[in-house]
Design a protein around this motif. Structure first.
Motif, PDB file in Angstrom:
ATOM      1  N   PHE A 113      78.540  61.156  56.428  1.00 32.90           N
ATOM      2  CA  PHE A 113      79.902  61.619  56.651  1.00 32.90           C
ATOM      3  C   PHE A 113      79.893  63.117  56.911  1.00 32.90           C
ATOM      4  O   PHE A 113      79.005  63.824  56.439  1.00 32.90           O
ATOM      5  N   THR A 114      80.895  63.614  57.623  1.00 39.55           N
ATOM      6  CA  THR A 114      81.181  65.041  57.623  1.00 39.55           C
ATOM      7  C   THR A 114      82.079  65.288  56.424  1.00 39.55           C
ATOM      8  O   THR A 114      82.873  64.424  56.029  1.00 39.55           O
ATOM      9  N   GLY A 153      84.678  62.332  57.236  1.00 35.96           N
ATOM     10  CA  GLY A 153      84.639  61.693  58.557  1.00 35.96           C
ATOM     11  C   GLY A 153      83.348  60.902  58.681  1.00 35.96           C
ATOM     12  O   GLY A 153      82.267  61.474  58.596  1.00 35.96           O
ATOM     13  N   HIS A 154      83.452  59.594  58.872  1.00 36.02           N
ATOM     14  CA  HIS A 154      82.243  58.761  58.943  1.00 36.02           C
ATOM     15  C   HIS A 154      81.521  59.004  60.262  1.00 36.02           C
ATOM     16  O   HIS A 154      82.089  58.840  61.335  1.00 36.02           O
ATOM     17  N   ASP A 193      81.175  65.336  66.455  1.00 32.44           N
ATOM     18  CA  ASP A 193      81.856  66.206  65.488  1.00 32.44           C
ATOM     19  C   ASP A 193      80.870  66.857  64.520  1.00 32.44           C
ATOM     20  O   ASP A 193      81.270  67.633  63.679  1.00 32.44           O
TER      21      ASP A 193
END
Length: 139
Positions: A86-87, A64-65, A137
């Motif tokens: 990122f995640t 996830g960016h 997030d």
């Protein structure tokens, strides 16, 4: 000031702690990741780095960016890092491989007295304190 193009990952465990790494011969903890190879996409570079440094297998579609950040380089004096962050999921056990000497799990709202990379200290950890940011997030 020379700029180094890198990727980095925020990886959380089930308790919400963040994974940090310390490279051999250094004293600063940072997110796992590394430099992009020529022509390599950021997500592909992170997938490669996580496998090389930690034995962690993730797909680019699982990332996830969070954003792109600039900060003083932690281990290269006089340089700046340009980082895509990122995640990434924790899809299994991790271990220090390649140039990684040590891994640590930290509570992002209470990182303790570790020496932290500027990217982590100045950009990512403050976002853990403010859940209404675009990087909500992260927490």
């Amino acid at each position: 000031m020379p700029t180094i193009r890198i990727v980095a990952a925020v990886i959380r465990d089930a308790e919400g702690r963040w994974l940090l790494v310390r490279k051999r011969g250094t004293s600063v903890f940072m997110q796992p990741g590394g430099k992009l190879e020529p022509g390599e996409a950021a997500a592909d570079a992170l997938v490669r780095e996580l496998a090389e440094e930690l034995g962690l297998r993730v797909g680019a579609d699982q990332l996830g960016h969070v954003g792109r950040f600039s900060a003083p380089a932690a281990n290269e004096a006089g340089c700046t890092v340009d980082a895509d962050v990122f995640t990434a999921p924790l899809g299994g056990p991790v271990e220090p491989l390649a140039e990684i000497e040590e891994i640590r799990w930290i509570e992002p709202t209470r990182p303790g007295d570790l020496r932290l990379a500027p990217l982590l200290r100045d950009h990512l950890l403050p976002r853990a304190q403010t859940p209404r940011t675009a990087a909500a997030d992260l927490v």
